[in-house]
Design an enzyme around this catalytic site. Sequence first.
Site, PDB file in Angstrom:
ATOM      1  CB  THR A  45      -0.901  -0.002   1.259  1.00  0.00           C
ATOM      2  OG1 THR A  45      -1.751  -1.129   1.188  1.00  0.00           O
ATOM      3  CG2 THR A  45      -1.734   1.248   1.352  1.00  0.00           C
ATOM      4  CG  HIS A  48      -0.643   0.606  -4.234  1.00  0.00           C
ATOM      5  ND1 HIS A  48      -0.054   0.089  -5.358  1.00  0.00           N
ATOM      6  CD2 HIS A  48      -1.316  -0.421  -3.668  1.00  0.00           C
ATOM      7  CE1 HIS A  48      -0.357  -1.195  -5.475  1.00  0.00           C
ATOM      8  NE2 HIS A  48      -1.117  -1.535  -4.442  1.00  0.00           N
TER       9      HIS A  48
END
Length: 348
Positions: A45, A48
């Site tokens: 994450t 990202h």
Amino acid sequence: MQAAMRGICKMSAGPGYEYRTDLPIPEIKDDEVLMKVRATAVCGTDMHILAWNEWAANRMKNLPIVFGHETAGEIVRVGAAVTNLKVGDRISVETHIPCGHCFSCRTGNMHICENMKLFGVTEPGAFAEYAPVPAGCAVPLAEGVSYEMGAMLEAMGAGVHGVERADVKGKTVLVSGCGPIGLMAIGACRVHGAAKIVACDLFDEKLALARTMGADITVNSGKEDVVKAVLAATEGRGADAAIDISGSGRAIVSGLRSLRKGGILVSVGLPNGEIPIDLTEDIIYREITYTGISGRRMFETWDDCMDILRAPGFSLEPVIGGVYPLEDFDTAIGAIRSGAPGKMILVP
Ligand SMILES: [Zn+2]
Ligand SMILES: [Zn+2]
């Protein structure tokens, strides 16, 4: 307490980050605690968020913000309404911050709350010296669990939740994807009594770690046919359960085709976009159960993780890829981008 702190910050919409030394120590609300961060692991994450993909851009409206969510530390201050935690408690943090009043929350599924906030994504996180933590999301660390291990529990919990859902005891299980979550899932399968574990990945280094964590058979899916390997390992019948950590469309389809009739596939990894699946042949005629899991059950999975950590023969040590000072964030993410195995951990 000092006046300012160091932290990794997303200052504005777009790729990249800033390492700051002048961040204010977070203020806490009545129902929060202030945690002195001891270790924070880097998650997919966070990659990202760094890349500022669609997922991140859609969720992170609260800039500038310190990110980082897989963390452990020590409580140094408690909010006025907090009665269950005290200064000095060692904690990890559940990333999912539920609302407490929606249908999911009220029916025993607050890990899939309909109004979910995310620690270190929509709310300030833990790539910093201090982090504000909702008291309801603080998870006390069992004795003997180090801060580094504590920082891996959130990711471990995603894998363990997949293992719980696949109900692996006595079964032959395929685990696809041997990044940190896959490796921890393999260890959890072993502790939960899986009869045989087949692991696949594209990288031989990761497969070697998979064997260390308890995989019986490893398959390099770039060079070998996963379905054939699983059928060969099960006298042609197929695996009872498959857990996909990779999120790769190809791996998911191979996972389905590796299953025996009536088997179950649990998706943990997130595919990029849609995946074509032959429902008729690969699911309906074969009565396959296909489900996803999101995060960890709150807080059954956390208890399960603490038990697994203390199980004889289980160690998270092989899953640690590297430990870096916070200011070496670039080195840690460089290692991840180069495909280095294991979890990268930052210490502020
Ligand atoms: Zn994470
Ligand atoms: Zn809710």
